[in-house]
Design an enzyme around this catalytic site. Structure first.
Site, PDB file in Angstrom:
ATOM      1  N   LYS A   1       0.844  -1.188   0.000  1.00 31.82           N
ATOM      2  CA  LYS A   1       0.000   0.000   0.000  1.00 31.82           C
ATOM      3  C   LYS A   1       0.885   1.246   0.000  1.00 31.82           C
ATOM      4  O   LYS A   1       1.944   1.241   0.611  1.00 31.82           O
ATOM      5  CB  LYS A   1      -0.920   0.008   1.229  1.00 31.82           C
ATOM      6  CG  LYS A   1      -1.815  -1.225   1.364  1.00 31.82           C
ATOM      7  CD  LYS A   1      -2.870  -1.302   0.271  1.00 31.82           C
ATOM      8  CE  LYS A   1      -3.762  -2.535   0.469  1.00 31.82           C
ATOM      9  NZ  LYS A   1      -4.763  -2.671  -0.598  1.00 31.82           N
TER      10      LYS A   1
ATOM     11  N   HIS B   1      -5.924 -13.046  -7.969  1.00 35.25           N
ATOM     12  CA  HIS B   1      -6.751 -12.042  -7.294  1.00 35.25           C
ATOM     13  C   HIS B   1      -8.116 -12.039  -7.974  1.00 35.25           C
ATOM     14  O   HIS B   1      -8.204 -11.977  -9.195  1.00 35.25           O
ATOM     15  CB  HIS B   1      -6.094 -10.663  -7.398  1.00 35.25           C
ATOM     16  CG  HIS B   1      -6.750  -9.630  -6.530  1.00 35.25           C
ATOM     17  ND1 HIS B   1      -8.035  -9.181  -6.746  1.00 35.25           N
ATOM     18  CD2 HIS B   1      -6.297  -8.950  -5.441  1.00 35.25           C
ATOM     19  CE1 HIS B   1      -8.347  -8.273  -5.835  1.00 35.25           C
ATOM     20  NE2 HIS B   1      -7.316  -8.121  -5.030  1.00 35.25           N
TER      21      HIS B   1
ATOM     22  N   HIS C   1      -8.281 -15.436  -3.610  1.00 30.35           N
ATOM     23  CA  HIS C   1      -8.911 -14.692  -2.521  1.00 30.35           C
ATOM     24  C   HIS C   1     -10.330 -15.222  -2.331  1.00 30.35           C
ATOM     25  O   HIS C   1     -11.108 -15.287  -3.281  1.00 30.35           O
ATOM     26  CB  HIS C   1      -8.946 -13.207  -2.854  1.00 30.35           C
ATOM     27  CG  HIS C   1      -7.593 -12.578  -2.902  1.00 30.35           C
ATOM     28  ND1 HIS C   1      -7.233 -11.526  -2.094  1.00 30.35           N
ATOM     29  CD2 HIS C   1      -6.495 -12.864  -3.644  1.00 30.35           C
ATOM     30  CE1 HIS C   1      -5.973 -11.185  -2.346  1.00 30.35           C
ATOM     31  NE2 HIS C   1      -5.514 -11.986  -3.296  1.00 30.35           N
TER      32      HIS C   1
ATOM     33  N   SER D   1      -8.112 -11.613   2.706  1.00 31.94           N
ATOM     34  CA  SER D   1      -7.536 -10.284   2.526  1.00 31.94           C
ATOM     35  C   SER D   1      -8.641  -9.245   2.484  1.00 31.94           C
ATOM     36  O   SER D   1      -9.692  -9.470   1.884  1.00 31.94           O
ATOM     37  CB  SER D   1      -6.727 -10.251   1.220  1.00 31.94           C
ATOM     38  OG  SER D   1      -6.206  -8.973   0.975  1.00 31.94           O
TER      39      SER D   1
END
EC number: 4.1.1.39
Length: 490
Positions: A179, A297, A330, A382
């Site tokens: 991030k 993802h 995920h 996540s």
């Protein structure tokens, strides 16, 4: 003696009269149908338009997702039409949902090209979701028969081999997403990777939308990430990695980035769900051939998976992606910032991790299914999780999971390395207490375990103080039809 084509085409029956007749009368409804072991089964949640009989709606979905069109066609008689017609064979009302039904459809396995998710989905979801006879339609579950499943390769690496490479057993794996997602230079990006891994994480991760933008091109990111990985591995003596996102505009570019990642020493790469089914399968084949772990993802999935009455349930995506060959996906956190009913999430994790599925209606699993020899897929948790939730995460998700603390690592007041250390200490303290028999999920016991561990770990104490009141207690939009459950963090 069998009839000739000319003789068959002269046969007149109700089913083959010219014009438009109900799908149920055309042969797409058969309440007496005996399901074969080789059938592909699909369960649809159907909301018929007012005045449309649910059996006719189910038959219409079966027809339009297999061989039918809007009117009778005589060329049906040139095929083994009875065999190739999908059969709606059961329609049940959904509990506590007036005018909503569960329709069970069976498809002959030969309708689908071997090992082609694109072809499978072109039939099952290709046309029916815009059908006027239904106000809403959702694909809830599928059973893939052993004979068809064996044509897919499954995960390239799998849970067991991944743990062997990491030499880490009996505990969840730890990760973090870099991030901010966008805007960092390559040098600063690599520093985040190094600090997180040195602090105790197993993985760092690119986010879904970091590819090759003007502020940081992909080669710059890859090189700086590998420098951080190698330095952290040397400092800690542990195997480390970072998911390098190779998603790109063309498959030629995807392969180019994948080959470069391998050449500079990466052992894993990452892709986004938005790449599409053919692209996902293609890079999964490459990953297996090149002995690389493949992380997926699920970017974009909630556009069609979140609403209860229309779209595709995520459990179906879990099955498709395990078939396609990804190693990670995920799959929800229960306690984080994203959609996640506890029972539904457990169902997703079972689909990814078990070798045999049993019917479990509270978890949303409607079919028994044997995964044959396909390897197991590691779920990833996540989105809005932090170390203060460790007892809840382990309780709901178990050991075979990657816990990704992005903001919960990089947002630590004392820095990234301190955030990683806080997560590592919290995880090890909770696993140790669980193994000693502690009732760690108890809301009195679990937090106390963390507080006790924080007495000798300043970064953990700081994290607990900072995020102790942070939770995301929203009611899920998608919940179990056959059990009542709370989505709250408890």
């Amino acid at each position: 003696m069998s009839q000739s084509v000319s003789e068959r085409t002269r046969i007149k029956s109700d089913r083959y009269e010219s014009g438009v007749i109900p799908y149920a009368k055309m042969g797409y409804w058969d309440a007496a149908y005996t399901v074969k072991d080789t059938d592909v089964l699909a369960l649809f949640r159907i909301t018929p338009q007012p005045g449309v009989d649910p059996v006719e709606a189910a038959a219409a979905v079966a027809g339009e997702s297999s061989t039918a069109t809007w009117t009778v066609v005589w060329t049906d008689l040139l095929t083994a039409c009875e065999r190739y017609r999908a059969k709606a064979y059961r329609v049940d009302p959904v509990p506590n949902s007036p005018d909503v039904y569960l329709a069970f459809n069976a498809y002959e396995c030969d309708l689908f090209e071997e090992a082609s998710l694109s072809n499978l989905t072109a039939s099952i979801i290709g046309n029916v979701f815009g059908f006027k006879a239904v106000a809403a339609l959702r694909l809830e579950d599928m059973r893939i028969p052993h004979s068809y499943l064996k044509t897919f390769q499954g995960p390239a690496t799998g849970i067991v081999v991944e743990r062997e490479r990491l030499n880490k057993y009996g505990t969840p794996l730890l990760g973090a997403t870099v991030k901010p997602k966008l805007g960092l230079s390559g040098k600063n990006y690599g520093r985040v990777v190094y600090e997180g891994l040195k602090g105790g994480l197993d993985f760092l991760k690119d986010d879904e939308n970091i590819n090759s933008q003007p502020f940081m091109r992909w080669r710059e990111r890859f090189l700086n990430c590998l420098e951080g990985i190698n330095r952290a591995a040397a400092a800690t003596g542990e195997v480390k990695g970072s998911y390098l996102n190779i998603t790109a505009a063309t498959m030629e570019e995807v392969y180019k980035r994948a080959e470069y990642a391998k050449a500079i020493g990466s052992v894993l790469v990452m892709i986004d769900l938005v790449m599409g089914y053919t692209a996902i399968q293609s890079i999964a084949y490459w990953a297996r051939e090149n002995d690389m772990l493949l992380h997926l993802h699920r970017a974009g999935n909630s556009t069609y998976a979140r609403q209860k009455n229309h779209g595709i349930n995520f459990r179906v995506f879990c099955k498709w992606m395990r078939m396609s060959g990804v190693d990670h996906i995920h799959a929800g956190t229960v306690v984080g910032k994203l959609e996640g009913d506890p029972l539904m999430i457990k169902g997703f994790y079972d689909i990814l991790r078990l070798t045999e599925l049993e019917v479990n209606l509270p978890f949303g699993v409607f079919f028994e299914m044997d995964w044959a020899s396909l390897r197991r897929c590691m779920p990833v948790a996540s989105g809005g999780i932090h170390c203060g939730q460790m007892h809840q995460l382990i309780h709901y998700l178990g050991d075979d999971v990657v816990l990704q603390f992005g903001g919960g690592t990089i947002g630590h007041p004392d820095g990234i390395q301190a955030g990683a250390t806080a997560n590592r200490v919290a995880l090890e303290a909770m696993v140790f207490s669980r193994n000693e028999g502690a009732d760690f999920f108890n809301n009195q016991v679990g937090p106390q375990i963390l507080r006790d561990a924080a007495k000798t770990c300043g970064p953990l104490q700081t994290a607990l103080d900072l995020w102790k009141d942070i939770s995301f207690n929203y009611t899920s939009t998608d919940t179990a039809d056959f059990a009542e459950t709370a989505t709250a963090n408890r």
